[in-house]
Motif scaffolding. Structure first.
Motif, mmCIF file in Angstrom:
data_model
loop_
_atom_site.group_PDB
_atom_site.id
_atom_site.type_symbol
_atom_site.label_atom_id
_atom_site.label_comp_id
_atom_site.label_asym_id
_atom_site.label_seq_id
_atom_site.Cartn_x
_atom_site.Cartn_y
_atom_site.Cartn_z
ATOM 1 N N ASP A 193 0.869 -1.170 0.000
ATOM 2 C CA ASP A 193 0.000 0.000 0.000
ATOM 3 C C ASP A 193 0.912 1.228 0.000
ATOM 4 N N ARG A 194 0.885 1.987 -1.072
ATOM 5 C CA ARG A 194 1.819 3.103 -1.233
ATOM 6 C C ARG A 194 1.703 4.113 -0.082
ATOM 7 N N HIS A 195 0.476 4.373 0.312
ATOM 8 C CA HIS A 195 0.193 5.318 1.405
ATOM 9 C C HIS A 195 0.898 4.865 2.700
ATOM 10 N N SER A 196 0.806 3.573 2.988
ATOM 11 C CA SER A 196 1.416 3.037 4.220
ATOM 12 C C SER A 196 2.933 2.987 4.120
ATOM 13 N N VAL A 197 3.429 2.527 2.980
ATOM 14 C CA VAL A 197 4.874 2.281 2.887
ATOM 15 C C VAL A 197 5.678 3.582 2.968
ATOM 16 N N ILE A 198 5.156 4.685 2.440
ATOM 17 C CA ILE A 198 5.929 5.935 2.545
ATOM 18 C C ILE A 198 5.954 6.423 3.996
ATOM 19 N N ARG A 199 4.896 6.103 4.744
ATOM 20 C CA ARG A 199 4.891 6.480 6.169
ATOM 21 C C ARG A 199 5.815 5.585 6.980
ATOM 22 N N ILE A 200 5.901 4.320 6.597
ATOM 23 C CA ILE A 200 6.850 3.414 7.270
ATOM 24 C C ILE A 200 8.277 3.919 7.050
ATOM 25 N N LEU A 201 8.585 4.300 5.823
ATOM 26 C CA LEU A 201 9.921 4.834 5.513
ATOM 27 C C LEU A 201 10.203 6.108 6.301
ATOM 28 N N ALA A 202 9.211 6.993 6.359
ATOM 29 C CA ALA A 202 9.373 8.257 7.091
ATOM 30 C C ALA A 202 9.566 7.988 8.585
ATOM 31 N N MET A 203 8.804 7.037 9.125
ATOM 32 C CA MET A 203 8.899 6.708 10.546
ATOM 33 C C MET A 203 10.254 6.072 10.857
ATOM 34 N N ALA A 204 10.700 5.187 9.983
ATOM 35 C CA ALA A 204 12.004 4.529 10.190
ATOM 36 C C ALA A 204 13.129 5.564 10.154
ATOM 37 N N LYS A 205 13.049 6.518 9.222
ATOM 38 C CA LYS A 205 14.068 7.579 9.154
ATOM 39 C C LYS A 205 14.045 8.436 10.413
ATOM 40 N N SER A 206 12.849 8.757 10.871
ATOM 41 C CA SER A 206 12.688 9.569 12.077
ATOM 42 C C SER A 206 13.309 8.850 13.281
ATOM 43 N N ALA A 207 13.088 7.540 13.366
ATOM 44 C CA ALA A 207 13.633 6.755 14.488
ATOM 45 C C ALA A 207 15.169 6.762 14.458
ATOM 46 N N ILE A 208 15.739 6.640 13.264
ATOM 47 C CA ILE A 208 17.209 6.651 13.145
ATOM 48 C C ILE A 208 17.759 8.020 13.545
ATOM 49 N N ARG A 209 17.092 9.082 13.096
ATOM 50 C CA ARG A 209 17.544 10.448 13.421
ATOM 51 C C ARG A 209 17.445 10.735 14.919
ATOM 52 N N HIS A 210 16.387 10.186 15.537
ATOM 53 C CA HIS A 210 16.129 10.520 16.945
ATOM 54 C C HIS A 210 16.848 9.515 17.857
ATOM 55 N N ASN A 211 18.164 9.589 17.887
ATOM 56 C CA ASN A 211 18.948 8.671 18.720
ATOM 57 C C ASN A 211 18.892 9.122 20.180
ATOM 58 N N MET A 212 18.714 8.170 21.077
ATOM 59 C CA MET A 212 18.451 8.487 22.484
ATOM 60 C C MET A 212 19.708 8.463 23.370
ATOM 61 N N LYS A 213 20.838 8.142 22.779
ATOM 62 C CA LYS A 213 22.048 7.876 23.571
ATOM 63 C C LYS A 213 22.353 8.953 24.618
ATOM 64 N N ASP A 214 22.262 10.218 24.216
ATOM 65 C CA ASP A 214 22.659 11.314 25.123
ATOM 66 C C ASP A 214 21.599 11.657 26.164
ATOM 67 N N ASP A 215 20.414 11.059 26.044
ATOM 68 C CA ASP A 215 19.318 11.402 26.965
ATOM 69 C C ASP A 215 19.012 10.313 27.994
ATOM 70 N N LEU A 216 19.522 9.109 27.765
ATOM 71 C CA LEU A 216 19.105 7.981 28.609
ATOM 72 C C LEU A 216 19.478 8.165 30.082
ATOM 73 N N HIS A 217 20.554 8.890 30.346
ATOM 74 C CA HIS A 217 20.978 9.072 31.749
ATOM 75 C C HIS A 217 19.955 9.862 32.569
ATOM 76 N N LYS A 218 19.045 10.554 31.869
ATOM 77 C CA LYS A 218 18.030 11.365 32.573
ATOM 78 C C LYS A 218 16.827 10.516 33.029
ATOM 79 N N ILE A 219 16.759 9.286 32.560
ATOM 80 C CA ILE A 219 15.608 8.430 32.905
ATOM 81 C C ILE A 219 15.933 7.685 34.200
ATOM 82 N N GLU A 220 15.266 8.094 35.274
ATOM 83 C CA GLU A 220 15.644 7.558 36.581
ATOM 84 C C GLU A 220 14.679 6.508 37.127
ATOM 85 N N ILE A 221 13.595 6.254 36.412
ATOM 86 C CA ILE A 221 12.640 5.231 36.876
ATOM 87 C C ILE A 221 13.231 3.827 36.649
ATOM 88 N N PRO A 222 12.704 2.806 37.354
ATOM 89 C CA PRO A 222 13.170 1.434 37.100
ATOM 90 C C PRO A 222 12.808 0.981 35.677
#
Length: 253
Positions: free
Chosen positions: A164-193
């Motif tokens: 489904d063209r409509h779905s697949v372009i959103r999957i690609l956009a979401m996957a790119k967004s996930a790669i761009r939004h790397n959490m490495k520098d923020d994880l130390h701020k998460i103090e919950i178990p």
């Protein structure tokens, strides 16, 4: 799946049981059925809620992990939830991480399984070719340790989405967004178990990803599940639920 899908105020979700809230977030091509055994085993003691994330319905320009996080918060506020334990698989784990950083007062604890946010090898390094059923089948099987877990029904679902063209372009956009939004520098701020429940044979977010999460999250524990790929709650549900139950018991106080 015998659970009732509720629809109101623009949200589609499952809401089973009573008690402390377990809010489950599915992955990029995950379905509610991925969590069947978790709902079954925990709805007797907890309120288990799974919103359907609108991955294929967002405007293309705003398709990304942050938009999904905002959607989850709208849902949380609408349902008046608090003291939540968030469970996220794959992309759902990534959304859970961003959510905890943005709204820490709503979340008591978090469980990540095969979570993106640091690294992922989606589709084994190549994007599914549309139209090729065998190729899609192979890639869905790649998600699991045991290829038999990739049922025809599951492969059919992914094949339909990818074609489904409509779905697949959103999957690609979401996957790119996930790669761009790397959490490495923020994880130390998460103090919950945080409990990291990881398949030892996960090829999409491999074991070293879990080790890095464990090192970077201040209050985390890491549990391995043998003979298991990217979706432990589907592939080894009994083992997954045993670890989950132990963690939930531990944070009860």
């Amino acid at each position: 799946m015998d659970f009732v899908l509720k629809e109101d105020n623009g949200f589609s979700y499952i809401d089973e049981g009573e008690g402390e809230v377990l809010l489950l977030l599915h992955g990029l091509m995950g379905a509610l059925s991925n969590w069947d055994k978790v709902i079954e085993d925990f709805r007797g003691k907890y309120r288990v809620i799974i919103p359907i994330l609108p991955i294929y319905d967002l405007p293309l320009l705003t398709t990304g992990v942050k938009t999904l996080t905002k959607y989850v918060h709208k849902f949380v506020k609408y349902k008046q939830l608090n003291n939540i334990t968030l469970l996220g698989n794959s992309l759902g784990g990534h959304v859970a991480l961003i959510y905890v950083l943005a709204h820490p007062t709503f979340v008591k604890a978090m469980v990540l399984t095969g979570s993106s946010g640091l690294y992922e090898n989606a589709f084994g390094g190549s994007f599914p070719r549309r139209g090729s059923y065998d190729f899609i089948k192979e890639k869905v099987e790649y998600t699991f340790y045991d290829p038999a877990v990739a049922t025809k029904e599951l492969v059919d679902d992914v094949f339909r989405i990818i074609n489904d063209r409509h779905s697949v372009i959103r999957i690609l956009a979401m996957a790119k967004s996930a790669i761009r939004h790397n959490m490495k520098d923020d994880l130390h701020k998460i103090e919950i178990p945080v409990s990291l429940i990881w398949g030892k044979d996960d090829k999409i977010t491999p074991p070293e990803v879990a080790v890095e999460f464990n090192q970077l999250l201040p209050d985390s524990e890491l549990h391995w599940i043998d003979k298991c790929g990217h979706a432990p709650m589907m592939e080894q549900p009994e083992e997954f639920n045993k670890v989950l139950a132990g963690f939930l018991e531990k944070i009860k106080a």
